[in-house]
Design an enzyme around this catalytic site. Structure first.
Site, PDB file in Angstrom:
ATOM      1  N   ASP A 262       0.835  -1.213   0.000  1.00  0.00           N
ATOM      2  CA  ASP A 262       0.000   0.000   0.000  1.00  0.00           C
ATOM      3  C   ASP A 262       0.868   1.260   0.000  1.00  0.00           C
ATOM      4  O   ASP A 262       0.332   2.364  -0.092  1.00  0.00           O
ATOM      5  CB  ASP A 262      -0.956   0.002   1.202  1.00  0.00           C
ATOM      6  CG  ASP A 262      -0.226  -0.184   2.530  1.00  0.00           C
ATOM      7  OD1 ASP A 262       0.421  -1.220   2.702  1.00  0.00           O
ATOM      8  OD2 ASP A 262      -0.291   0.718   3.378  1.00  0.00           O
ATOM      9  N   ASP A 272       4.857   7.966   0.643  1.00  0.00           N
ATOM     10  CA  ASP A 272       4.633   7.676   2.067  1.00  0.00           C
ATOM     11  C   ASP A 272       5.932   7.639   2.863  1.00  0.00           C
ATOM     12  O   ASP A 272       6.438   6.584   3.243  1.00  0.00           O
ATOM     13  CB  ASP A 272       3.840   6.369   2.253  1.00  0.00           C
ATOM     14  CG  ASP A 272       2.355   6.611   2.056  1.00  0.00           C
ATOM     15  OD1 ASP A 272       1.980   7.693   1.553  1.00  0.00           O
ATOM     16  OD2 ASP A 272       1.553   5.717   2.391  1.00  0.00           O
TER      17      ASP A 272
HETATM   18  P1  AMP Z   1       1.209   3.874   6.836  1.00  0.00           P
HETATM   19  O1  AMP Z   1       1.939   2.815   7.598  1.00  0.00           O
HETATM   20  O2  AMP Z   1       1.423   5.269   7.343  1.00  0.00           O
HETATM   21  O3  AMP Z   1       1.427   3.755   5.367  1.00  0.00           O
HETATM   22  O4  AMP Z   1      -0.340   3.617   7.108  1.00  0.00           O
HETATM   23  C1  AMP Z   1      -0.981   2.377   6.893  1.00  0.00           C
HETATM   24  C2  AMP Z   1      -2.468   2.572   6.980  1.00  0.00           C
HETATM   25  O5  AMP Z   1      -2.825   3.088   8.252  1.00  0.00           O
HETATM   26  C3  AMP Z   1      -3.056   3.524   5.958  1.00  0.00           C
HETATM   27  O6  AMP Z   1      -4.317   3.050   5.615  1.00  0.00           O
HETATM   28  C4  AMP Z   1      -3.145   4.811   6.731  1.00  0.00           C
HETATM   29  O7  AMP Z   1      -4.115   5.692   6.218  1.00  0.00           O
HETATM   30  C5  AMP Z   1      -3.527   4.311   8.117  1.00  0.00           C
HETATM   31  N1  AMP Z   1      -3.126   5.239   9.183  1.00  0.00           N
HETATM   32  C6  AMP Z   1      -1.878   5.503   9.636  1.00  0.00           C
HETATM   33  N2  AMP Z   1      -1.914   6.386  10.647  1.00  0.00           N
HETATM   34  C7  AMP Z   1      -3.208   6.721  10.840  1.00  0.00           C
HETATM   35  C8  AMP Z   1      -3.908   7.590  11.735  1.00  0.00           C
HETATM   36  N3  AMP Z   1      -3.268   8.307  12.649  1.00  0.00           N
HETATM   37  N4  AMP Z   1      -5.250   7.657  11.622  1.00  0.00           N
HETATM   38  C9  AMP Z   1      -5.910   6.937  10.716  1.00  0.00           C
HETATM   39  N5  AMP Z   1      -5.323   6.095   9.861  1.00  0.00           N
HETATM   40  C10 AMP Z   1      -3.995   5.977   9.911  1.00  0.00           C
HETATM   41 MG    MG Z   2       0.898   4.411   3.723  1.00  0.00          MG
END
Ligand code: AMP
Ligand code: MG
Length: 500
Positions: A262, A272
């Protein structure tokens, strides 16, 4: 309860000087939830990129306005936008994670062929256990690194600005919220395809693939490399772009940290920015993500992981490609494209332009491999080494390079081979190439930390300084000489996790 903010059509919108044309929105509600960003109280500017504003076509002066500040904080709807959070799934740390989606991002729309997305803009139906917010520290890192990668010539999403607020956000400790405005031709990820494939939603999968092909890979409609199969050709081109992107990462010493599917852009852009790191001492096994205990995303594993992720994408596209042999053929281009790009980049770092002597490129390959082994063995600072080597070639004085190696005889032996290899190579040409391939400045973790610490006290001058420096990382900037030095001792104790 997940109270995301619905779109309110009667809300007074604000005009900002962009003509919006929201292609992704037209895909329809299977692909997203229409919503508005959540308001962020009393926002202030933390950092702004004039270069990103320029590619977006934002009129001069717009980036200074309170109207834009309020709009990008989520406090004021923008006329012509159709904000949404998109749905995707993905593999995280090698495991199928199911539905994820924009849990804290909001795509405002598209202007000048570029999508504008807020990150940290509040709850969405995909927030799961999260609060929809992003903290100041990670937002500054993402902002600076997006623009730094662009400055280095590495494919990346861009960042227009960071907006901060005193609103508190709970992580390991209490921090404050911020929103990064990101800009890219598309934020579609491998995970968007995996989402519909996993649900056997062939119609949506086809719609998505056709959309990506028609907008971003139009020649796949007629490409014949893999026969008249647009989807196989799409996989082929994504594979090539991804291989080239990771080759750049490896050459510059960039560790992404969370290469989940993702977090893989369908356009081959670095996307990201979380626990990323530019290597200080060269260590192929370096793990920059404190949460990645097993080292799945260790520096030297990145090419294999990218290839693995492309297999996940191929699996998702297989119902459209329909021919497994073609999919495998597309995936098989990863290794040669990666190797070719990486070797070319490493030769440029050594000052060896294409066509300079040595018809046998294996000579250069062995020279490179032996050098990397020496750097690893001596834990030599990666960025500093290459810049000093460039200056060594320019001046003929290699003592400052030699000083970096604990094992001097091994360095001397390698340098002798290198000097022989440079025989007959035009010195000015080699130096010119090296000084625009080996950056003087990268966003070392500790530099980011200095800017973050100051920003927590509302001093944003270091963010501004670092941005200016990293936009032109190959220039000398003598006034910032110390930023090009070895990192201080405390730098090795910085721990960056997924928490953001
Ligand atoms: P990441 O590891 O940052 O790529 O995030 C993985 C998933 O978690 C994605 O779907 C993000 O949108 C979600 N996500 C990460 N941090 C948050 C947050 N603080 N609130 C809501 N969703 C989050
Ligand atoms: Mg992400």
């Amino acid at each position: 309860m997940n109270a995301f903010t619905p779109v309110n059509p009667s809300f007074q919108t604000k005009y900002i000087g962009l003509a919006w044309n929201n292609h992704f929105h037209r895909l329809g509600p299977d692909f997203y939830t229409a919503l508005a960003p959540q308001a962020l109280p009393d926002p202030y500017w933390v950092g702004r990129s004039r270069a990103a504003a320029k590619i977006l076509g934002l009129p001069a002066g717009e980036l200074e306005t309170d109207a834009l500040l309020q709009a990008l904080a989520g406090n004021q709807p923008i006329s012509g936008t159709q904000p949404l959070a998109s749905v995707y799934s993905g593999h995280q740390f090698g495991q199928w994670a199911g539905q994820l989606g924009d849990g804290r991002a909001c795509l405002l729309g598209e202007a000048n062929g570029l999508e504008v997305q807020l990150k940290g803009s509040g709850l969405t139906p995909y927030s799961r256990m999260g609060d929809g917010r992003a903290v100041l520290r990670s937002s500054i890192r993402e902002f600076l690194c997006s623009e730094a990668m662009h400055g280095l010539g590495i494919p990346t999403t861009r960042a227009l600005c960071v907006v901060g607020s005193d609103e508190e956000v709970a992580r390991e400790s209490l921090e404050t919220a911020a929103v990064v405005t990101r800009v890219a031709p598309s934020f579609i990820r491998f995970g968007h395809f995996e989402h519909f494939a996993a649900r056997h939603q062939l119609t949506q999968l086809t719609t998505l693939a056709d959309y990506v092909i028609s907008r971003y890979y139009p020649d796949c409609q007629t490409a014949s490399t893999l026969g008249a199969n647009p989807y196989a050709n799409l996989l082929l081109q994504v594979t090539e772009r991804t291989a080239m992107m990771v080759a750049h990462w490896q050459a510059v010493g960039f560790c992404h940290g969370v290469m989940n599917t993702d977090n893989m852009s369908i356009l081959g852009l670095t996307i990201d920015y979380g626990p990323f790191q530019f290597l200080d001492a060269f260590d192929p096994g370096h793990i920059c993500n404190h949460t990645d205990r097993g080292g799945r995303y260790a520096f030297a594993r990145q090419p294999d992981i990218a290839h693995w992720n492309l297999y996940a994408l191929a699996q998702a596209l297989l119902p459209l490609i329909k021919d497994q042999a073609l999919a495998v053929q597309a995936l098989d281009t990863f290794k040669p494209v990666f190797a070719r790009t990486w070797q070319q980049l490493m030769r440029a770092k050594l000052g060896l332009a294409e066509g300079t002597g040595a018809t046998d490129t294996t000579v250069d390959q062995v020279l490179t491999d032996d050098l990397l082994a020496l750097l690893a063995q001596g834990q030599v600072d990666y960025t500093l080494f290459w810049r000093r080597l460039s200056q060594g070639v320019a001046s003929g004085q290699f003592a400052p390079v030699r000083d970096l190696f604990p094992d001097r005889p091994s360095w001397d032996a390698w340098q002798l081979r290198y000097t022989e290899r440079l025989t007959g190579v035009d010195q000015n040409q080699a130096t010119g190439l090296m000084l625009k391939t080996n950056p003087k400045y990268v966003l070392r973790n500790y530099l980011g930390e200095l800017a973050i610490e100051a920003a927590k006290g509302k001093d944003f001058s270091k963010v501004v300084q670092l941005l200016a420096l990293l936009e032109r990382p190959f220039d000398e900037h003598p006034e910032y000489e110390s930023y090009a030095d070895l990192p201080p001792d405390w730098a090795s104790r910085i721990e960056i996790s997924c928490s953001s």
